[in-house]
Write an enzyme that holds these catalytic residues in place. Structure first.
Site, PDB file in Angstrom:
ATOM      1  CB  SER A 235      -1.167  -0.249   1.193  1.00 21.86           C
ATOM      2  OG  SER A 235      -0.070  -0.628   1.668  1.00 21.86           O
ATOM      3  CG  HIS A 265      -1.121  -5.338   2.437  1.00 16.79           C
ATOM      4  ND1 HIS A 265      -0.390  -5.148   3.074  1.00 16.79           N
ATOM      5  CD2 HIS A 265      -1.095  -3.679   1.434  1.00 16.79           C
ATOM      6  CE1 HIS A 265       0.422  -3.613   3.554  1.00 16.79           C
ATOM      7  NE2 HIS A 265      -0.350  -3.306   2.981  1.00 16.79           N
ATOM      8  CG  HIS A 311       5.417  -9.084   8.434  1.00 15.88           C
ATOM      9  ND1 HIS A 311       6.965  -8.346   7.848  1.00 15.88           N
ATOM     10  CD2 HIS A 311       4.310  -8.592   8.343  1.00 15.88           C
ATOM     11  CE1 HIS A 311       5.909  -7.188   7.461  1.00 15.88           C
ATOM     12  NE2 HIS A 311       4.824  -7.245   7.933  1.00 15.88           N
ATOM     13  NE  ARG A 320       2.083  -4.000  12.766  1.00 19.89           N
ATOM     14  CZ  ARG A 320       1.824  -4.125  12.019  1.00 19.89           C
ATOM     15  NH1 ARG A 320       1.561  -2.795  11.464  1.00 19.89           N
ATOM     16  NH2 ARG A 320       2.395  -5.125  10.964  1.00 19.89           N
ATOM     17  CG  ASP A 375      -3.386  -7.801   9.749  1.00 19.27           C
ATOM     18  OD1 ASP A 375      -4.161  -7.110   9.739  1.00 19.27           O
ATOM     19  OD2 ASP A 375      -2.882  -8.047   8.132  1.00 19.27           O
TER      20      ASP A 375
HETATM   21  N1  AMX Z   1       0.783 -20.192   5.823  1.00 18.35           N
HETATM   22  C1  AMX Z   1       0.911 -20.923   5.063  1.00 18.35           C
HETATM   23  N2  AMX Z   1       2.257 -20.758   4.056  1.00 18.35           N
HETATM   24  C2  AMX Z   1       3.208 -19.488   4.472  1.00 18.35           C
HETATM   25  C3  AMX Z   1       2.911 -18.892   5.285  1.00 18.35           C
HETATM   26  C4  AMX Z   1       1.391 -18.641   6.267  1.00 18.35           C
HETATM   27  N3  AMX Z   1       0.703 -18.172   7.121  1.00 18.35           N
HETATM   28  N4  AMX Z   1       3.557 -17.384   5.442  1.00 18.35           N
HETATM   29  C5  AMX Z   1       4.394 -17.764   3.919  1.00 18.35           C
HETATM   30  N5  AMX Z   1       4.135 -19.020   3.696  1.00 18.35           N
HETATM   31  C6  AMX Z   1       4.606 -19.448   2.353  1.00 18.35           C
HETATM   32  C7  AMX Z   1       4.053 -18.411   1.285  1.00 18.35           C
HETATM   33  O1  AMX Z   1       3.078 -19.296   0.912  1.00 18.35           O
HETATM   34  C8  AMX Z   1       5.321 -19.158   0.655  1.00 18.35           C
HETATM   35  O2  AMX Z   1       5.060 -20.198  -0.357  1.00 18.35           O
HETATM   36  P1  AMX Z   1       5.715 -20.740  -1.589  1.00 18.35           P
HETATM   37  O3  AMX Z   1       6.973 -20.163  -2.359  1.00 18.35           O
HETATM   38  O4  AMX Z   1       4.513 -21.462  -1.847  1.00 18.35           O
HETATM   39  O5  AMX Z   1       3.877 -19.251  -2.527  1.00 18.35           O
HETATM   40  C9  AMX Z   1       6.493 -19.267   1.285  1.00 18.35           C
HETATM   41  O6  AMX Z   1       6.317 -20.095   2.855  1.00 18.35           O
HETATM   42  C10 AMX Z   1       7.743 -18.087   1.747  1.00 18.35           C
HETATM   43  O7  AMX Z   1       6.996 -16.962   2.036  1.00 18.35           O
HETATM   44  P2  AMX Z   1       7.383 -16.132   3.042  1.00 18.35           P
HETATM   45  O8  AMX Z   1       9.210 -15.695   2.186  1.00 18.35           O
HETATM   46  O9  AMX Z   1       7.981 -16.901   4.457  1.00 18.35           O
HETATM   47  O10 AMX Z   1       6.893 -15.407   3.005  1.00 18.35           O
HETATM   48  P3  AMX Z   1       6.220 -14.113   1.909  1.00 18.35           P
HETATM   49  O11 AMX Z   1       7.764 -12.945   1.900  1.00 18.35           O
HETATM   50  O12 AMX Z   1       6.789 -14.204   0.672  1.00 18.35           O
HETATM   51  O13 AMX Z   1       5.073 -13.340   2.142  1.00 18.35           O
HETATM   52  C11 AMX Z   1       2.879 -13.040   3.673  1.00 18.35           C
HETATM   53  C12 AMX Z   1       4.333 -12.598   3.465  1.00 18.35           C
HETATM   54  C13 AMX Z   1       2.582 -11.868   4.419  1.00 18.35           C
HETATM   55  C14 AMX Z   1       2.282 -12.850   2.746  1.00 18.35           C
HETATM   56  C15 AMX Z   1       2.844 -14.457   4.361  1.00 18.35           C
HETATM   57  O14 AMX Z   1       4.094 -14.228   5.245  1.00 18.35           O
HETATM   58  C16 AMX Z   1       1.417 -15.297   4.480  1.00 18.35           C
HETATM   59  O15 AMX Z   1       0.681 -15.216   3.203  1.00 18.35           O
HETATM   60  N6  AMX Z   1       1.052 -14.941   5.128  1.00 18.35           N
HETATM   61  C17 AMX Z   1      -0.471 -15.166   5.750  1.00 18.35           C
HETATM   62  C18 AMX Z   1      -0.991 -13.764   4.864  1.00 18.35           C
HETATM   63  C19 AMX Z   1      -1.233 -12.458   6.446  1.00 18.35           C
HETATM   64  O16 AMX Z   1      -0.929 -12.597   7.329  1.00 18.35           O
HETATM   65  N7  AMX Z   1      -1.266 -11.463   5.618  1.00 18.35           N
HETATM   66  C20 AMX Z   1      -0.596 -10.122   6.481  1.00 18.35           C
HETATM   67  C21 AMX Z   1       0.746  -9.422   6.001  1.00 18.35           C
HETATM   68  C22 AMX Z   1       0.934  -8.012   7.106  1.00 18.35           C
HETATM   69  C23 AMX Z   1      -0.183  -7.273   6.250  1.00 18.35           C
HETATM   70  O17 AMX Z   1      -0.236  -6.736   5.458  1.00 18.35           O
HETATM   71  N8  AMX Z   1      -1.696  -6.975   7.238  1.00 18.35           N
END
Ligand code: AMX
Length: 435
Positions: A235, A265, A311, A320, A375
């Site tokens: 964002s 996000h 994250h 947070r 979150d």
């Molecule tokens: N559950 C399952 N798998 C997860 C995971 C979770 N909570 N967090 C990371 N992974 C997976 C990713 O999907 C990725 O898989 P892929 O290579 O098969 O696509 C792998 O682990 C490596 O990811 P990463 O390097 O740990 O994280 P990233 O920087 O690529 O992504 C984030 C970060 C937040 C998108 C990811 O941790 C996620 O999807 N979390 C769940 C959604 C969430 O809570 N989002 C909110 C974030 C905070 C915000 O912006 N409000």
């Protein structure tokens, strides 16, 4: 202390001097290198932009202008915005905040056409789409756009941007509350109350019962916590990129919030509560840790992420989350939804760690962070106070995050950051040119 505008008049020349000094002394120095994996991987970790409003330390969490979040838990949103912009914490009842509240009182009216547009939208529109439409339709009010068209001088861009920022900040809670009351058929709109603080005003306009003022306290905390998370998140980065083309703050914030509406996000907060409520429904009451473990394993087995965990930058429990958890322990310890969030926190990091090990064995990348982000817990608190429409949660996030996006826009225009234009490369170029 001076008003926010007066203080910025003093600070902006100093920022400009510092930028000029850094560019002169270090302009050709190397910040880091970029790998092919980073180019495919969302530019994760690439140092390619400057943001002074906040920093996320992977091992600690959010620092707003060098203040660690858990050390400034009790700031109210008005103070947070001033801190983001100036680097100084104004006294809650001092001149800067009194003047800021008067600005909010003066600017909080919404043009009538905004209500007309909202009413004309399909009744099942997502609240984020309604909020963003409301922001975008107000673009015609932009001071920046009007003055730019008349030949605004470059060194004054930030002043017109600040004017738009104050307008947007004042209007956002009113618009967001109108979205809530219209979308969920809560009855008449509730007006902004002059003299009431920002967080309590928003809470009041939502119209939920709050006999002990705890919901207002939660809203102050919520708006403070979500305000900013440095410059590279979807964002903030989108708002910055759009703003760098000198699109006005209405366009830029609306663009940024479209990014916040993505489930990876800001939309994760609605997904988190849904996930927690699903466990409660499935197990007919607050599940125990074994049941949560089984549910988490099934979520992963189904190829989904566990919302609220992981994250892009953080590698520890998000401060947070810790702050919200403390609030819950103080005010809602017996709430089964809060208790479930607390149990999920005991279980999910272990589940994700095991899942990560399995992923690595299968040749996939590990999960970089097993811990809760912002979150994971806030939804349980909102739910406790009767804000049960979880599709609305990202709107709350937006009202807060607008503070950071707007502070970054003002800062970037003050120091004269250039239009964003990173270099993209093709797969053919990588194949032929990278060793
Ligand atoms: N559950 C399952 N798998 C997860 C995971 C979770 N909570 N967090 C990371 N992974 C997976 C990713 O999907 C990725 O898989 P892929 O290579 O098969 O696509 C792998 O682990 C490596 O990811 P990463 O390097 O740990 O994280 P990233 O920087 O690529 O992504 C984030 C970060 C937040 C998108 C990811 O941790 C996620 O999807 N979390 C769940 C959604 C969430 O809570 N989002 C909110 C974030 C905070 C915000 O912006 N409000």
């Amino acid at each position: 202390m001076a008003t926010l505008q007066e203080r910025l008049d003093e600070l902006v020349p100093k920022w400009r001097e510092e930028r000029a000094r850094l560019l002169k002394q270090k302009g050709q120095s190397v910040l880091g290198e970029v790998t092919v994996a980073q180019a495919f991987g969302g530019m994760r970790g690439v140092k390619g932009m400057v943001c002074d409003t906040s920093v996320v330390d992977p091992g600690k969490g959010l620092f707003i202008r060098e203040h660690f979040l858990l050390d400034i838990l009790d700031l109210w949103p008005e103070q947070t915005f001033c801190l983001l912009l100036t680097g100084e914490i104004p006294d809650r009842e001092g001149e800067m905040i009194r003047a800021f509240r008067l600005e909010m009182d003066k600017r909080s009216w919404l043009p009538g056409y905004v209500y007309d547009v909202l009413r004309a939208m399909p009744p099942d529109s997502h609240p984020m789409c309604m909020l963003n439409t409301g922001i975008l339709v107000m673009q015609r009010e932009s001071t920046f756009r009007k003055l730019y068209d008349k030949g605004l001088r470059k060194e004054d861009y930030w002043k017109a941007t600040l004017d738009d920022s104050l307008n947007l900040l004042a209007k956002l809670p009113v618009l967001a509350a109108a979205v809530y009351r219209l979308r969920y058929e809560k009855g008449d709109f509730i007006d902004w109350t002059p003299g009431l603080d920002y967080g309590a005003n928003y809470a009041n306009m939502l119209g939920l019962p709050d006999p002990f003022g705890q919901f207002a306290e939660l809203m102050r905390l919520y708006l403070h916590f979500h305000c900013d998370h440095e410059g590279g998140n979807v964002s903030a980065n989108t708002c910055h990129t759009v703003g760098s083309a000198l699109s006005d703050p209405f366009y830029a914030v609306s663009a940024g919030l479209s990014g916040l509406a993505g489930p990876l996000h800001g939309l994760a907060n609605q997904e988190c509560l849904r996930w927690v409520l699903d466990t409660i429904e499935l197990f007919r009451g607050a599940p125990n840790e074994e049941e949560i473990e089984a549910f988490a394993a099934k979520t992963l087995h189904d190829g989904k992420v566990i919302p609220g965990y992981g994250h892009a930058v953080l590698r520890v429990t998000d401060p947070r989350f810790i702050g919200f958890n403390r609030f819950g322990k103080k005010y809602t310890p017996d709430d089964p939804v809060f208790q479930t969030v607390d149990r999920v926190f005991n279980v999910v990091p272990k589940v994700l760690q095991r899942h990560s090990e399995e992923r690595v064995k299968e040749g996939k990348s590990p999960i970089a962070n097993f811990y809760p982000n912002v979150d994971a817990g806030s939804g349980a608190l909102l739910h406790h106070y009767g804000l049960v429409e979880f599709e609305y949660y990202t709107v709350l996030f937006s009202v807060s995050r607008a503070m950071g996006m707007l502070a970054q826009l003002v800062w970037n225009r003050a120091v004269g950051t250039a239009i964003t234009r990173p270099k993209s490369i093709s797969m053919k170029w990588i194949a032929e040119n990278v060793k």
